[in-house]
Design an enzyme around this catalytic site. Sequence first.
Site, PDB file in Angstrom:
ATOM      1  N   ASP A 104      -9.992   4.337  -0.187  1.00 35.80           N
ATOM      2  CA  ASP A 104      -9.898   2.878  -0.260  1.00 35.80           C
ATOM      3  C   ASP A 104      -9.623   2.534  -1.719  1.00 35.80           C
ATOM      4  OD1 ASP A 104     -10.246   0.139  -0.411  1.00 35.80           O
ATOM      5  OD2 ASP A 104     -11.984   0.092   0.915  1.00 35.80           O
ATOM      6  N   ARG A 116       5.018  -7.277  18.190  1.00 37.64           N
ATOM      7  CA  ARG A 116       3.810  -6.468  18.006  1.00 37.64           C
ATOM      8  C   ARG A 116       4.161  -5.069  17.507  1.00 37.64           C
ATOM      9  NH1 ARG A 116       1.835  -3.467  21.925  1.00 37.64           N
ATOM     10  NH2 ARG A 116       2.520  -4.872  23.585  1.00 37.64           N
ATOM     11  N   LYS A 149      -6.507  -8.989  -1.002  1.00 41.62           N
ATOM     12  CA  LYS A 149      -6.992  -9.065  -2.374  1.00 41.62           C
ATOM     13  C   LYS A 149      -5.843  -9.152  -3.387  1.00 41.62           C
ATOM     14  CE  LYS A 149     -11.093  -8.637  -0.472  1.00 41.62           C
ATOM     15  NZ  LYS A 149     -10.869  -8.265   0.931  1.00 41.62           N
ATOM     16  N   TYR A 208     -17.724  -0.810   0.536  1.00 44.49           N
ATOM     17  CA  TYR A 208     -17.633  -2.165   1.081  1.00 44.49           C
ATOM     18  C   TYR A 208     -18.500  -2.283   2.329  1.00 44.49           C
ATOM     19  CZ  TYR A 208     -15.717  -6.141   3.609  1.00 44.49           C
ATOM     20  OH  TYR A 208     -15.574  -7.300   4.327  1.00 44.49           O
TER      21      TYR A 208
END
Length: 371
Positions: free
Chosen positions: A170, A47, A195, A99
């Site tokens: 972004d 983690r 993406k 978004y």
Amino acid sequence: MKIETIAIHAGNHVDPHTKAVVQPIVMATTFERDADGGYASGYQYSRSANPNRDALEKVLAQLENGVEAAAFSSGNAAGMSVFQSLAPGTHVIAPDDMYHGLRNQAKQLFAGVLEFDFIDVNDEATLRAHIKPNTGIIWVETPSNPLLKITDIKKVVAIAREHNIKVVCDNTFATPVCQQPLSLGADLVMYSSTKYFGGHSDLMGGALITAEKSDWWTKIRAVQTMGGAVPSPMDCYYLVRSIKTLPYRVKGHVHNALLLATFLENHPAVEQVMYPGSASHPQYEVAKEQMILPGAMMSFTLKGGQEKAKKVVNALKIFTQATSLGGVESLIEHRASVEGPDTKTPFNLLRVSVGLEHIDDLIADLEQAMA
């Protein structure tokens, strides 16, 4: 090194034991301690760190000319980590076109914790009027989703600096191949690596890249480590592999997008094309100034309203009607029906992620669907 070389080499090293030229996948969740109880290897628990995630973060940072990157399990997890790093009551200015998943997250998950104003950040007077003493971040998304608005990053950064406000960009639609916000003065860059970084519509991921190792970045790292919204070693491996071809894939996407935009602008059924590479775009000059390439995302509106738009997407044979973007296959979507009842997206708008098929086939498919 140039970006093509960075993409291939920055996230990889020859395995010292087997001499494999491709870094192996380390699936272990925990790592053996030394005799004194320490961790000389640098790894304790997956983690907090993993060799494959380290490799991914290294190449991401170098692609953006940043000092460090943090990888997450999705783009929304990356964005949420930024919001979680802020003190309660912090005011965030965000764009009115962005978004919808991240906008909804801000409105629903952080309501009562953070303050948000969604405005036209391109309008200097409006932006200045919304700055408050507790404003901590100006969030920009350029090109924006789905209207492909272009924000002048340098202008926003200059205003933010006057008030000691951080700027987060972004850059998902652009990728570092098309635009590098840190070089334009932004403090932090966010990506949905699902993406273009992934590029094949088969994995999820998110990333943040910072211009400096500040106290704020330390908080974001703490959110990543303690929150645990990190990508698996397998996803990190595949992202590093996909990034090796990113510069050449993106150039192919852009080549097709430029030709497709020209076709659409000259089609009698099309009302408007929204693409930063077209001279008809309202912020074309800004895009030319700050973007290396105009990207491969576009939207267009159709004469005939929503009914015509839905008929077109249902008549296509090569384009797939699906959400997301950045894969090798071309996707198209009636965006307003995805975004929900509060959408400001025109109902005759179709958003396109231009893929790597032959451009003649893509044009022919749209031609027959709009006929």
